[in-house]
Enzyme design. Sequence first.
Site, PDB file in Angstrom:
ATOM      1  N   SER A 102      18.036   8.812  11.598  1.00 30.89           N
ATOM      2  CA  SER A 102      17.004   8.969  12.623  1.00 30.89           C
ATOM      3  C   SER A 102      16.094  10.151  12.299  1.00 30.89           C
ATOM      4  O   SER A 102      15.492  10.182  11.227  1.00 30.89           O
ATOM      5  CB  SER A 102      17.672   9.100  13.995  1.00 30.89           C
ATOM      6  OG  SER A 102      16.767   8.832  15.034  1.00 30.89           O
ATOM      7  N   HIS A 254      21.028   1.220  16.603  1.00 29.15           N
ATOM      8  CA  HIS A 254      20.530   2.436  15.969  1.00 29.15           C
ATOM      9  C   HIS A 254      21.658   3.280  15.374  1.00 29.15           C
ATOM     10  O   HIS A 254      21.496   3.883  14.313  1.00 29.15           O
ATOM     11  CB  HIS A 254      19.754   3.255  17.006  1.00 29.15           C
ATOM     12  CG  HIS A 254      19.053   4.447  16.441  1.00 29.15           C
ATOM     13  ND1 HIS A 254      18.060   4.357  15.489  1.00 29.15           N
ATOM     14  CD2 HIS A 254      19.195   5.786  16.706  1.00 29.15           C
ATOM     15  CE1 HIS A 254      17.615   5.564  15.189  1.00 29.15           C
ATOM     16  NE2 HIS A 254      18.290   6.450  15.908  1.00 29.15           N
TER      17      HIS A 254
END
Length: 275
Positions: A102, A254
């Site tokens: 991320s 994610h």
Amino acid sequence: MKTKQIHKEMITIGNLHVYCEYVLNNKPPIILIHGFVSSTYTFKHIIPLLAEKFSVVAIDLPGFGRSEKSKKFIYSFKNYAKLIVECLNFFNLNKVTIVGHSMGGQIALYMAKYFPDKLTNLILLSSSGYLEKVKNPLFFGSYLPFSRFFLERYIKRKNVRSSVENVFYNHQLITEELLKEFQIPLMDKDFYISLLRLLRHREGDFTTEQLLEIQVPTLLIWGSEDKVVPVEIGNRLVTDLPNAKLITYEKTGHLLTHERPLKLYNDIVTYTSEK
């Protein structure tokens, strides 16, 4: 498979107290960089696996996790990259594989741009991409006397479980331990000061033109169901980075380090062994 001992301690890097988890075993070094409002806990399931093939170092970035929430540190991607270099020097490591998840992916890209001689490979997991620098109203607003309290109130209004569910495809993998880890920083008032400073100092993500200058071999790994950083960002990055390939995991969100740790480990080992 014998589990390697994972050392967990606070170290001092660049006058900052930084929480670190590591396994040093004279094998090729791999450095793990977590994302926004996260910590080394991101890599809880993959560190023991990676330790079979690598010397592993993971830190809580300043401002996050158990590391110092400094009121003086400049929370920019470039400064974070410099801090990672200092971490490499602390452990006497060179020619490393950097894994960034991320926001940690952007920090890894800054490493690849400004310190390419330190890297052998770059592995980006659901990396942030193409975000602009914060707009002026928010930038100047961060200096208002009570901005920290407004930020704290805004974040604490959000339900932690729903935020965690947003980063998972398989909600059955969400544990009470994981929820507790995500709640820890929210109880520290200095955490919100760090967030405000990150808001001020964070550069925009690299542009296409900047990405085209990065020559470090790069593996991109994405969850097809990522709601935070959609796989479309991965498709753009693999086009803009000159020496990159993309792998996509089906039915994965994610936080793929928690949803697909074994597959992730195998793909990292395969990619790095080919270089």
